[in-house]
Design a protein around this motif. Structure first.
Motif: not given
Length: 105
Positions: A9-37
């Motif tokens: 369960v801990l390994v699965c939770a860590a994998a899901v958390s890491a995937a969520a971080v990567l998805v959010v970071r990818h979305r921010m970089r692709n949007s104009g918000k990252w450059a503005k930030t």
């Protein structure tokens, strides 16, 4: 639950958390918000940056004021109290020694 189940369960939770971080970071970089930030952060850094020479000047002025305050009463704007250390820690005592150091290179 067994140890294997908890570990799984801990390994699965860590994998899901890491995937969520990567998805959010990818979305921010692709949007104009990252450059503005990054633009806002660069502007803030430029406006708030203090040159090392100015920091040294402030440190030297403070040292002069402290020395003047210790030399005589009313000799400085900084109020200084003369104090003495009567014995240094030996390493065998159970007290906590707090140190404050400022280093300007």
């Amino acid at each position: 639950m067994g140890k294997v189940t908890v570990a799984g369960v801990l390994v699965c939770a860590a994998a899901v958390s890491a995937a969520a971080v990567l998805v959010v970071r990818h979305r921010m970089r692709n949007s104009g918000k990252w450059a503005k930030t990054m633009e806002i952060l660069r502007e803030f850094e430029d406006k708030c940056g203090t040159p090392v020479a100015k920091l040294r000047q402030v440190a030297n002025a403070m040292t002069v004021e402290m020395d003047a305050g210790l030399a005589s009463d009313g000799g400085s704007k900084l109020k200084m109290l003369i104090s003495y250390v009567d014995n240094l820690p030996t390493g065998y005592n159970n007290t906590i020694v707090l140190c404050n150091a400022m280093r300007l290179d």
